[in-house]
Design an enzyme around this catalytic site. Structure first.
Site, PDB file in Angstrom:
ATOM      1  CG  ASP A 132      -2.325   1.834  -6.698  1.00  0.00           C
ATOM      2  OD1 ASP A 132      -3.173   0.641  -6.488  1.00  0.00           O
ATOM      3  OD2 ASP A 132      -2.274   2.623  -5.675  1.00  0.00           O
ATOM      4  CG  ASP A 239      -6.428  -0.664  -3.713  1.00  0.00           C
ATOM      5  OD1 ASP A 239      -6.118  -0.212  -2.802  1.00  0.00           O
ATOM      6  OD2 ASP A 239      -7.633  -0.974  -4.058  1.00  0.00           O
ATOM      7  CD  GLU A 301      -4.106  -1.270   0.858  1.00  0.00           C
ATOM      8  OE1 GLU A 301      -4.489  -0.343   1.404  1.00  0.00           O
ATOM      9  OE2 GLU A 301      -4.936  -1.465  -0.285  1.00  0.00           O
ATOM     10  CG  HIS A 363      -3.198   6.577  -0.284  1.00  0.00           C
ATOM     11  ND1 HIS A 363      -2.246   5.638  -0.677  1.00  0.00           N
ATOM     12  CD2 HIS A 363      -4.491   5.930  -0.772  1.00  0.00           C
ATOM     13  CE1 HIS A 363      -3.035   4.548  -1.090  1.00  0.00           C
ATOM     14  NE2 HIS A 363      -4.327   4.719  -1.025  1.00  0.00           N
ATOM     15  CG  ASP A 364      -5.909   4.272   2.123  1.00  0.00           C
ATOM     16  OD1 ASP A 364      -6.580   5.310   1.705  1.00  0.00           O
ATOM     17  OD2 ASP A 364      -5.673   3.322   1.768  1.00  0.00           O
TER      18      ASP A 364
END
Length: 588
Positions: A132, A239, A301, A363-364
């Site tokens: 990441d 990200d 993302e 994960h969000d």
């Protein structure tokens, strides 16, 4: 002895990098043979939240050695790559997304030696490792920001976005430069008493935004990318890449009525996200990736409103992101067959032939089990979603535990919340702890995740029944369904390389498509996939649709059926139980 240990460590790293380089240079793995396409084009990528995957030392927090211990499971599942959320040194305000050193490992996750060993062991199993890469901001504890904040004339002052305030606020204190808001609540500007200016933070105040209009910043971040590429990583998940630049005029944003979950006015964020200049930076980063040996990958993302908008992130010459995340399909958040058909059709026709990267969980966001389930047919619906994810013409992104049917375990009390978003926004915004609970390996007290009496997040009670150990023994489990789907996309050319042609038969209830590759033959046939989106049985009559596609066929040889039957299906009598799935090869 110290010298000998160093020499052995260097030899081990060299072996790791050699093995990784060999794998990175190989084209896409296709199970029964090697594909000429890049490895990532049809890949199954598995997101790991390291804090929650496997604890190897009993401190209640997952780590790198724990991930290495579970590589055999990931190999048996059939994944091509793992993406690790941040494992860099960090104060952990945002659980690693506030980075204080881009070229080291946070001690709670292990050492650089542990990382190198993970890359090596993953490579032995034909699994690549993605890191990441958080480009938008650093931690306020990063040495760069500490220098930047030390004085207005510090050489690194311009590495971040500093501005004077706009007069005095109603409370007599300096007012921020404008009305922009953080995505995590309240003003996007933090006042610094020492230097008398504000710095910009799109996320938490402890995450100051880097100034990407400064060439030195760009060089430093690209050097960080090269550091990990040289250690054998297959690429990066970028990200929040669309927040990389902000409007330099700093004009106030338009406000609309109402307030958000944090009690702030609703403001337009278009000046803080998606600026066209970001594409130039991505092209430069893609050049960095391309200059590394082997086939390296950039995943982005991206949350967009349409596939046409998503298409721009591939680059006009396919020279930016190889796989911007297509969240439009997986985050429809309603089991609406019309919406799914439209979004899948757009992914096939509006991305200029590029492979979409479908994603249903991360994960969000609350887990898809809860976002789509009706409380009665959750497992059947989860099979439908898995089928769309893994049999569409796409690369696929899984989130740990998705293959088991893990649920969102949202905290019931504010005092139990760990995520700062939930603490700030409670009760309207309860944070993201619920989708980050530890992986459920078995039905024991700590689900096989840890030997600690207390884990960083509590283990859901659902783990007693929903876990790897139990589902590996159940031929009709969701885990087995995922394994079979992944094996199918590897073993059948049509599922790996074929077009995805959506059919409109019984458009109100069923989502049906054909995977058809060039050179369809009796020994390498086209495949039909059918998913029932309703709680009623459906019978499909597909003969005329198949004929119009120029395909000869009388019946379907069953490959996978959610009713676990084995017999063939007549093309004009494909029967689906409520929320049922059928996958079969066209034969004549």
């Amino acid at each position: 002895m110290v010298f000998l240990r160093r020499m052995l460590a260097v030899a081990a790293l060299a072996s790791s990098l050699s093995l990784s380089a060999q794998m990175l240079s190989r084209p896409g793995w296709a199970g029964s043979g090697m594909s000429s396409d890049p490895w990532w084009q049809h890949a199954v990528i598995y997101e790991i939240y390291p804090r929650s995957f496997q604890d190897s030392n009993g401190d209640g927090i997952g780590d790198l050695k724990g991930i290495t211990q579970r590589l055999d499971y990931l190999q048996s599942l059939g994944v091509d790559a793992i993406w690790l959320t941040p494992i860099y040194p960090s104060p952990q305000v945002d659980f690693g997304y506030d980075i204080s050193d881009y070229t080291a490992i946070d001690p709670q996750y292990g050492t650089m030696e542990d990382f190198d060993n993970l890359v090596q062991e993953a490579s032995r199993r034909n699994i690549r490792v993605l890191m990441d890469l958080v480009l938008n901001h650093t931690s306020d504890k990063h040495a760069w920001f500490v220098e930047s904040a030390s004085s207005k004339d510090n050489p690194k002052r311009d590495w971040y976005v500093w501005r004077d305030g706009k007069g005095a606020g109603t409370d007599g204190k300096p007012a921020p430069p404008n009305n922009w808001q953080s995505l995590f609540g309240h003003s996007a500007w933090q006042y610094d008493e020492k230097t008398g200016q504000f710095y910009y933070h799109c996320f938490y105040p402890q995450q100051p935004d880097l100034n990407w209009r400064n060439a030195q910043v760009k060089q430093a971040m690209f050097d960080a990318a090269r550091f990990w590429l040289n250690r054998g990583v297959a690429g990066f998940r970028l990200d929040a890449i669309d927040t990389l630049l902000e409007d330099p005029t700093l004009a106030d944003a338009k406000e609309s009525s109402g307030t958000n979950a944090f009690g702030d006015p609703n403001v337009d964020k278009s000046q803080q996200m998606g600026l066209p200049e970001i594409h130039g930076i991505l092209r430069e980063l893609r050049s960095v990736i391309n200059n590394a040996p082997g086939q390296r990958l950039l995943v982005g993302e991206i949350y967009t409103k349409s596939a046409a908008e998503l298409a721009s992130w591939y680059g006009a010459k396919n020279d930016e992101l190889q796989l911007p995340m297509n969240t439009g399909v997986g985050f429809t958040n309603k089991l609406d067959v019309t919406a799914f058909r439209e979004k899948l059709e757009a992914a096939q026709t509006q991305l200029h032939g590029n492979a979409p990267l479908l994603v249903f969980d991360n994960h969000d966001n609350p887990r898809s089990w809860d976002r789509y389930g009706d409380g009665q047919h959750n497992k059947e619906i989860a099979r439908v979603l898995a089928t769309i994810l893994l049999t569409s013409r796409s690369a696929s992104l899984l989130y740990y535990g998705q293959e088991l049917g893990m649920v969102t375990a949202t905290p019931e009390r504010k005092e139990d919340v760990k995520d700062p978003i939930g603490i700030l926004g409670w009760p309207k915004e309860k944070g993201r702890d619920g989708e980050r609970t530890p992986m459920q390996w078995d039905g024991g007290a700590e689900a096989g995740f840890s030997k600690a009496a207390k884990t960083w997040l509590p283990i859901p009670t659902s783990s007693m029944a929903v876990n790897v150990e139990a589902e590996q023994k159940d031929d009709q489990s969701l885990l087995k369904w995922y394994e079979q789907l992944i094996a199918l996309r590897r073993s059948r050319r049509a599922m790996r390389e074929g077009q995805q042609i959506l059919l409109n038969h019984d458009a109100d209830n069923a989502l049906v498509w054909v995977r058809k590759h060039q050179g369809v033959t009796a020994t390498s046939p086209a495949v039909v996939v059918a998913c029932n989106f309703s709680d009623k049985p459906v019978t499909l009559h597909l003969k005329s649709d198949i004929t119009k596609l120029g395909l000869r066929g009388q019946f379907l040889r069953s490959l996978m059926r959610s009713d676990y039957g084995m017999g063939p299906m007549n093309l004009d009598g494909v029967k689906l139980e409520p929320y049922g799935v059928y996958i079969g090869e066209i034969h004549y």
